[in-house]
Design an enzyme around this catalytic site. Sequence first.
Site, short mmCIF file in Angstrom:
data_model
loop_
_atom_site.label_atom_id
_atom_site.label_comp_id
_atom_site.label_asym_id
_atom_site.label_seq_id
_atom_site.Cartn_x
_atom_site.Cartn_y
_atom_site.Cartn_z
N GLY A 19 0.83 -1.21 0.00
CA GLY A 19 0.00 0.00 0.00
C GLY A 19 0.86 1.25 0.00
O GLY A 19 0.53 2.27 0.60
N ASN A 114 -6.39 3.49 -11.20
CA ASN A 114 -5.20 2.67 -10.99
C ASN A 114 -3.95 3.54 -11.10
O ASN A 114 -3.97 4.59 -11.76
CB ASN A 114 -5.16 1.57 -12.05
CG ASN A 114 -4.02 0.60 -11.83
OD1 ASN A 114 -3.74 0.20 -10.69
ND2 ASN A 114 -3.34 0.23 -12.90
N HIS A 116 0.17 2.99 -12.17
CA HIS A 116 1.14 2.04 -12.71
C HIS A 116 2.49 2.74 -12.81
O HIS A 116 2.55 3.90 -13.26
CB HIS A 116 0.68 1.56 -14.10
CG HIS A 116 1.56 0.50 -14.67
ND1 HIS A 116 1.53 -0.81 -14.21
CD2 HIS A 116 2.50 0.53 -15.64
CE1 HIS A 116 2.42 -1.52 -14.88
NE2 HIS A 116 3.02 -0.74 -15.76
C1 GRF Z 1 3.45 0.95 -7.10
O1 GRF Z 1 4.62 1.12 -7.86
C2 GRF Z 1 2.23 1.07 -7.95
O2 GRF Z 1 2.41 1.92 -9.03
C3 GRF Z 1 2.04 -0.34 -8.40
O3 GRF Z 1 2.37 -1.12 -7.28
C4 GRF Z 1 3.37 -0.45 -6.55
C5 GRF Z 1 3.05 -0.41 -5.10
O4 GRF Z 1 3.01 -1.69 -4.58
N1 GRF Z 1 0.73 -0.54 -8.93
P1 GRF Z 1 2.79 -1.90 -3.02
O5 GRF Z 1 1.48 -1.29 -2.67
O6 GRF Z 1 3.90 -1.22 -2.29
O7 GRF Z 1 2.78 -3.38 -2.82
#
Ligand code: GRF
Length: 220
Positions: A19, A114, A116
């Site tokens: 997160g 979302n 990315h």
């Molecule tokens: C971030 O780089 C986001 O852009 C991608 O997942 C990453 C975060 O992962 N979708 P997490 O929440 O730290 O597991």
Amino acid sequence: MSFAPDRRMRIGALLSGGGSNLPPVFEAMKDPACPYEVVVCISNRPGALGLDRAKAAGIPTITIDHKEYERREAFEDVIQKTLEDHAVDLVITPGFMRILTNSFIAKWPERIINIHPTLLPSFPGLKPHQQAIEAGVKISGCTVHFAVPDVDAGPIIGQAAVPVHDDDIPETLAARVMQAELQLFPRCLQAVAEGRITIKNGRTLIDARPGEFEVFSPAL
Ligand code: GRF
């Protein structure tokens, strides 16, 4: 997209791991003028660090373990019910590692956002930083977008660019891109929650404030 200006937009977050994108969102919510609030965090993985972050911010958390459901639709039905129970207006999927079905996405038109960690449409899907390094791009970055049935596709709300260094490995690039993500994500949510974004022919038109989407990596 328009949204009621008389109350905060209620956000449901779907996550699978850290997160990482949520702390600045939680921080922004402390301001009474913030136009949104995260009202529930759902993880498909038990024990996800993101749930601890949400709990520490006083946000209800729920684990819906996809492994307990034989069919993707059954798993999503429980997510849908949970979002409805919390009267969610908008769904965000920062770090959510399950592909959502078309029928789930159709229930939330222009209501799933979302993030990315590349400049889409380049390098969607898994191992995005490795893809970027192997392609030899000199600039990467991150993209916040509305979700559509294709993975990591849909109308783009905001992007931020980050340099790729010759000696980068996925982890070092990810850390640099994350600095941009943390700035960009809450700004995009704010513009959406304030109803300053419309979508036309697959593109967003944003009533942006001066400089609002200028996100600079410290290394640029
Ligand atoms: C971030 O780089 C986001 O852009 C991608 O997942 C990453 C975060 O992962 N979708 P997490 O929440 O730290 O597991």
